[in-house]
Design an enzyme around this catalytic site. Structure first.
Site, PDB file in Angstrom:
ATOM      1  N   PHE A 235      -6.430 -13.900  42.230  1.00 10.56           N
ATOM      2  CA  PHE A 235      -6.188 -12.483  41.925  1.00 10.56           C
ATOM      3  C   PHE A 235      -4.811 -12.014  42.397  1.00 10.56           C
ATOM      4  O   PHE A 235      -4.614 -10.844  42.684  1.00 10.56           O
ATOM      5  CB  PHE A 235      -7.305 -11.605  42.507  1.00 10.56           C
ATOM      6  CG  PHE A 235      -8.679 -12.102  42.173  1.00 10.56           C
ATOM      7  CD1 PHE A 235      -9.104 -12.117  40.848  1.00 10.56           C
ATOM      8  CD2 PHE A 235      -9.527 -12.601  43.147  1.00 10.56           C
ATOM      9  CE1 PHE A 235     -10.363 -12.600  40.518  1.00 10.56           C
ATOM     10  CE2 PHE A 235     -10.784 -13.089  42.818  1.00 10.56           C
ATOM     11  CZ  PHE A 235     -11.204 -13.089  41.505  1.00 10.56           C
ATOM     12  N   ASN A 595      -9.300 -16.933  22.553  1.00 12.60           N
ATOM     13  CA  ASN A 595     -10.650 -17.489  22.683  1.00 12.60           C
ATOM     14  C   ASN A 595     -11.577 -16.317  22.984  1.00 12.60           C
ATOM     15  O   ASN A 595     -11.539 -15.744  24.075  1.00 12.60           O
ATOM     16  CB  ASN A 595     -10.691 -18.534  23.812  1.00 12.60           C
ATOM     17  CG  ASN A 595     -12.089 -19.121  24.015  1.00 12.60           C
ATOM     18  OD1 ASN A 595     -13.070 -18.666  23.428  1.00 12.60           O
ATOM     19  ND2 ASN A 595     -12.182 -20.128  24.859  1.00 12.60           N
ATOM     20  N   THR A 598     -13.760 -16.639  26.451  1.00 16.17           N
ATOM     21  CA  THR A 598     -13.117 -16.541  27.766  1.00 16.17           C
ATOM     22  C   THR A 598     -12.332 -15.236  27.902  1.00 16.17           C
ATOM     23  O   THR A 598     -12.199 -14.717  29.007  1.00 16.17           O
ATOM     24  CB  THR A 598     -12.207 -17.754  28.035  1.00 16.17           C
ATOM     25  OG1 THR A 598     -11.358 -17.963  26.900  1.00 16.17           O
ATOM     26  CG2 THR A 598     -13.015 -19.004  28.292  1.00 16.17           C
ATOM     27  N   GLN A 602     -12.803 -12.516  30.824  1.00 16.31           N
ATOM     28  CA  GLN A 602     -11.760 -11.933  31.674  1.00 16.31           C
ATOM     29  C   GLN A 602     -11.905 -10.421  31.771  1.00 16.31           C
ATOM     30  O   GLN A 602     -11.725  -9.839  32.835  1.00 16.31           O
ATOM     31  CB  GLN A 602     -10.372 -12.279  31.126  1.00 16.31           C
ATOM     32  CG  GLN A 602      -9.913 -13.669  31.495  1.00 16.31           C
ATOM     33  CD  GLN A 602      -9.927 -13.880  32.997  1.00 16.31           C
ATOM     34  OE1 GLN A 602      -9.203 -13.242  33.730  1.00 16.31           O
ATOM     35  NE2 GLN A 602     -10.786 -14.769  33.466  1.00 16.31           N
ATOM     36  N   GLY A 666      -2.101 -11.607  26.522  1.00 14.27           N
ATOM     37  CA  GLY A 666      -2.687 -11.891  27.837  1.00 14.27           C
ATOM     38  C   GLY A 666      -3.738 -10.868  28.218  1.00 14.27           C
ATOM     39  O   GLY A 666      -3.698  -9.721  27.774  1.00 14.27           O
ATOM     40  N   GLY A 668      -5.696 -11.153  31.632  1.00 12.66           N
ATOM     41  CA  GLY A 668      -6.241 -11.333  32.984  1.00 12.66           C
ATOM     42  C   GLY A 668      -6.452 -10.056  33.775  1.00 12.66           C
ATOM     43  O   GLY A 668      -7.382  -9.957  34.562  1.00 12.66           O
ATOM     44  N   GLU A 669      -5.581  -9.086  33.587  1.00 12.62           N
ATOM     45  CA  GLU A 669      -5.596  -7.946  34.503  1.00 12.62           C
ATOM     46  C   GLU A 669      -6.035  -6.623  33.888  1.00 12.62           C
ATOM     47  O   GLU A 669      -6.525  -5.736  34.579  1.00 12.62           O
ATOM     48  CB  GLU A 669      -4.220  -7.807  35.159  1.00 12.62           C
ATOM     49  CG  GLU A 669      -4.009  -8.930  36.160  1.00 12.62           C
ATOM     50  CD  GLU A 669      -2.554  -9.176  36.544  1.00 12.62           C
ATOM     51  OE1 GLU A 669      -2.126  -8.622  37.544  1.00 12.62           O
ATOM     52  OE2 GLU A 669      -1.859  -9.948  35.855  1.00 12.62           O
TER      53      GLU A 669
HETATM   54 MO1  MOS Z   1      -1.912 -11.435  39.314  1.00  7.27          MO
HETATM   55  S1  MOS Z   1      -2.111  -9.857  40.628  1.00  7.27           S
HETATM   56  O1  MOS Z   1      -0.236 -11.462  38.969  1.00  7.27           O
HETATM   57  O2  MOS Z   1      -2.560 -12.843  39.890  1.00  7.27           O
END
Ligand code: MOS
Length: 739
Positions: A235, A595, A598, A602, A666, A668-669
């Site tokens: 993270f 995908n 996944t 996320q 992307g 992830g966040e």
């Molecule tokens: Mo992220 S906070 O750039 O792993």
């Protein structure tokens, strides 16, 4: 090109659930020694004396290191390019104690238990000063730029806006939060003589770690090998070396023996970063039709005495809503705490908590639907960079979300919905995160056994990168995903960039596409089946190609950013202060989805982490010693399954081809941004309580009912009577099922 690629199961899933995935601390190294950290028991001061004699005599102990006999470490340039460490002060560099739990020694022994026991035999006398651990008592100064980005801006003049129909100003706070990955921070350092080093450590940035350890030990980069096939989450806290890792590698060189250091959960509360406490004041002014006339955003956050990290909350201010007068600024205070760092959506996460709470408050003041308020104010350009967004489908996120959630049936009063004796509320908020891309190189090999091998040092921090890489290669080559083998996370492979800033997919996917296209071209074939046939005929061992992707070059034409909207339903039992989330929908515009499975996972992970922040995460410090009073995953609360409803995730899926040839931005966040605001907004709808400090704990939910207008108080009184008479179900809304 499909908008959303199919749902491919995780390539690494089986290895992980069967225990075959080897994490850093699990590598079996002959002759391994174990290091245990000695940490400061004061929050500020100096070490007057440190007595290691008992520890040295203890069974199994090989060596004890303190600032009196520090192992050799070179000062790195620490500029992100040649090297970067999380905490600029090198471990054991002097007798100074800057924060509770700071590393002041390392005991090395034959076994972990021996090292731990001996670490407690080290006797330390301190000269103690009283630590500054309370945010409210800190002195704040203007914050420096964050990674080159100014956190200060003004256009128009916010102060002169005085003809607004509605003005609001409110202050929102967040507490210290811990990254708390499932896999603890750990390292094994093994030297081959004095000038070659192998490191097993979970790192989100394999090549950055390689360069950094090389500088720390005066070696050329190629003499350092970093091995990180798997990470159990990070993270943001596992991208660079921390002091414990630097110290471990240094003593391993000194002793010429492999050494392992694993942080305890207690040590992880101070020695591996956290999200800073923040206090944000937002001012909004709007015309009667809801058009924003002014936005002001003032932020305070904290850092440690030994490095500077600013939680860049104001990065969201110029991208979400357009206003002719817009101003923001950030201040920073030094406190006696461990160094804060990146934690999933640093800046955007607390920034959106404040901004999206304030937008909800404004919507209520204007008596305007909060979805409508956002639709009327969204901006097509980055107001600080003066660039249009490459692709923005925030409107779709809002409209699709509202439609699927059944938002039009939402009541327009607080405390107006009841189910089974509990107050019910609906909330919504926006989500956003910038789209970043790094330089990444990938090698693709077609092998005679009709398989494909993809290799890169870029790695999978648990997000699904193995699967994404395999899926992209399979699609480009026209083969099934089972034919593709992916190898990642070793510095001997081509530099694949960083698994951070939500950029691994945007960096790797275009490189994979290019390398696959190149390998077919070099074989003079249109697909892999032909190429395999040609390969077998040629008698060669492989056809291979290496390709590099890079962010768009030249004059900046676009700002790249992802968008989303969350909707949720909560129930609140005010008698006992229980808040449950009963329904959740997230609609995301992240460009093309590589995908479906996944990527949705996320978003869900981000939402769950955001629910933790909203309801329970809080790392309180003991003001006397400056050490957290939480010390493990039982005392640091975060959600378990029972706290989480089904989370529906929908993607817009429009490829962003201005960004890269995969069209992917992307994921992830972005999922964690806006989450705490949605919940607080739903709580307001349910209860009429506007809670502006996280987490939304039971005592806050049970608190007096102060924030009500006269009308709302009348509603509330009526509601109380309804609850008492238990006829409440008559006013229940119909949407209790998942959409
Ligand atoms: Mo992220 S906070 O750039 O792993």
């Amino acid at each position: 090109m499909s908008k959303v690629m199919g749902a491919v199961n995780r390539k690494d899933g089986r290895a992980k659930v069967t225990g075959n995935a080897t994490y850093a601390a699990e590598h079996q190294i002959p002759g391994l020694l174990h290091g245990y950290l000695v940490t400061a028991s004061i929050g500020s001061g100096q070490i007057k004396s440190i007595d290691t004699s008992q520890a040295e005599k203890a069974k199994g102990v090989v060596a004890v290191f303190t600032h009196k006999n520090p192992p050799k470490i070179f000062k790195p340039s620490n500029n992100f390019i040649s090297s970067k460490i999380y905490e600029a002060r090198l471990p054991l560099s002097d007798a100074q104690v800057h924060y509770g739990g700071q590393i002041i020694g390392l005991v090395v022994a034959d076994t972990f238990e021996q090292a731990k026991h001996a670490a407690h035999l080290v006797k330390v006398e301190y000269e103690t000063q009283s630590p500054l651990t309370e945010f409210q008592k800190a002195t704040f100064k203007e914050a420096p730029p964050f990674m080159g980005e100014e956190l200060k801006f003004e256009k128009g003049n916010v102060a002169t806006v005085n003809n607004a129909a509605v003005k609001i100003e409110a202050t929102y706070t967040t507490t210290t939060e811990l990254n708390a990955p499932m896999e603890p921070h750990a390292i094994i350092a093994q030297w081959q003589g004095a000038d070659a080093l192998t490191i097993y450590e979970p790192t989100q940035w394999v090549m950055g770690s390689q360069r950094t350890y090389a500088e720390l030990f005066g070696l050329p980069a190629e003499r350092v090998r970093i091995i990180t096939p798997y990470l159990g989450g990070g993270f943001g806290s596992k991208a660079m070396p921390w002091p414990h890792g630097i110290l471990c590698a240094a003593v391993a060189r000194h002793l010429q023996r492999p050494v392992k250091v694993v942080l305890s959960r207690r040590q992880m509360t101070v020695n591996a970063g956290h999200r800073s406490e923040t206090e944000q004041t937002i001012g909004l002014a709007a015309a009667a039709d809801g058009k924003l006339m002014a936005i002001a955003h003032d932020v305070k956050s904290s850092t440690s005495p030994v490095d500077t990290f600013t939680e860049p909350c104001t990065r969201v201010t110029p991208v979400m809503y357009s206003a002719p007068n817009l101003r923001y600024a950030q201040e920073l205070a030094i406190m006696n705490v461990g160094t804060p760092t990146f934690m999933r959506a640093p800046g955007e996460n607390p920034g959106m908590w404040a901004l999206e709470s304030a937008m909800d408050e404004l919507a209520w003041s204007l008596k305007l639907d909060p979805v409508e308020l956002r639709l009327r104010n969204q901006t097509q350009e980055h107001q600080h960079q003066n660039l249009p967004f490459s692709a923005k489908h925030f409107t779709d996120c809002l409209k699709v979300g509202a439609e699927r959630f059944g938002w039009k049936d939402r009541s327009r009063q607080v405390r107006s919905l009841l189910r089974d004796g509990q107050l019910v509320g609906w909330g919504m908020a926006g989500a956003t995160f910038p789209a970043l891309q790094g330089v990444a190189t990938v090698k693709v090999r077609l092998l005679p056994d009709s398989t494909v091998h993809v290799l890169t040092a870029g790695n999978d921090m648990g997000t699904g990168a193995y699967t994404m890489v395999a899926g992209v290669a399979a699609e480009t080559l026209g083969v099934s995903v089972e034919k593709v083998r992916v190898e990642m996370g070793d510095s001997q492979l081509p530099d694949g960039g960083m698994a951070g800033g939500s950029m691994m997919t945007a960096s790797l996917a275009p490189a994979v596409i290019k390398a696959c296209q190149d390998v077919l071209k070099s074989a003079d074939c249109n697909d892999a089946t032909d190429a395999w046939a040609a390969l077998r005929q040629s008698g060669r061992a492989a056809f291979e190609a290496t390709a590099t992707s890079a962010p768009p070059e030249g004059e900046k034409k676009w700002a790249f950013q992802s968008w989303g909207a969350h909707f949720c339903e909560v129930t609140v039992d005010e008698e006992i202060g229980r808040l449950q989330i009963t329904r959740w929908l997230s609609v995301m515009d992240i460009g093309r989805v590589m995908n479906a499975k996944t990527a949705a996972s996320q978003v869900r992970g981000g939402v769950i982490m955001g629910i933790g922040q909203a309801l329970m995460e809080e790392c309180l410090l003991d003001p006397n010693i400056g050490y957290p009073v939480v010390y493990d995953l039982a005392t640091y609360h975060f959600p378990s399954h029972a706290d989480i409803p089904r989370i529906d995730v929908v993607f817009v899926g429009e490829p962003d081809l201005n960004f890269n040839l995969a069209g992917a931005r992307g994921v992830g966040e972005i999922g964690i941004t806006g989450v705490s605001a949605v919940i607080a907004n739903a709580v307001y709808h349910a209860t009429g309580k506007r809670i502006r400090s996280l987490p939304l704990t039971p005592e806050k939910l049970m608190a007096d009912f102060r924030a009500l207008t006269a009308d709302e108080t009348r509603d509330a009184q009526e509601m109380k009577e309804l609850i008492a008479s238990n006829k409440s179900h008559e006013r229940v809304a119909g949407h209790s099922q998942n959409v």
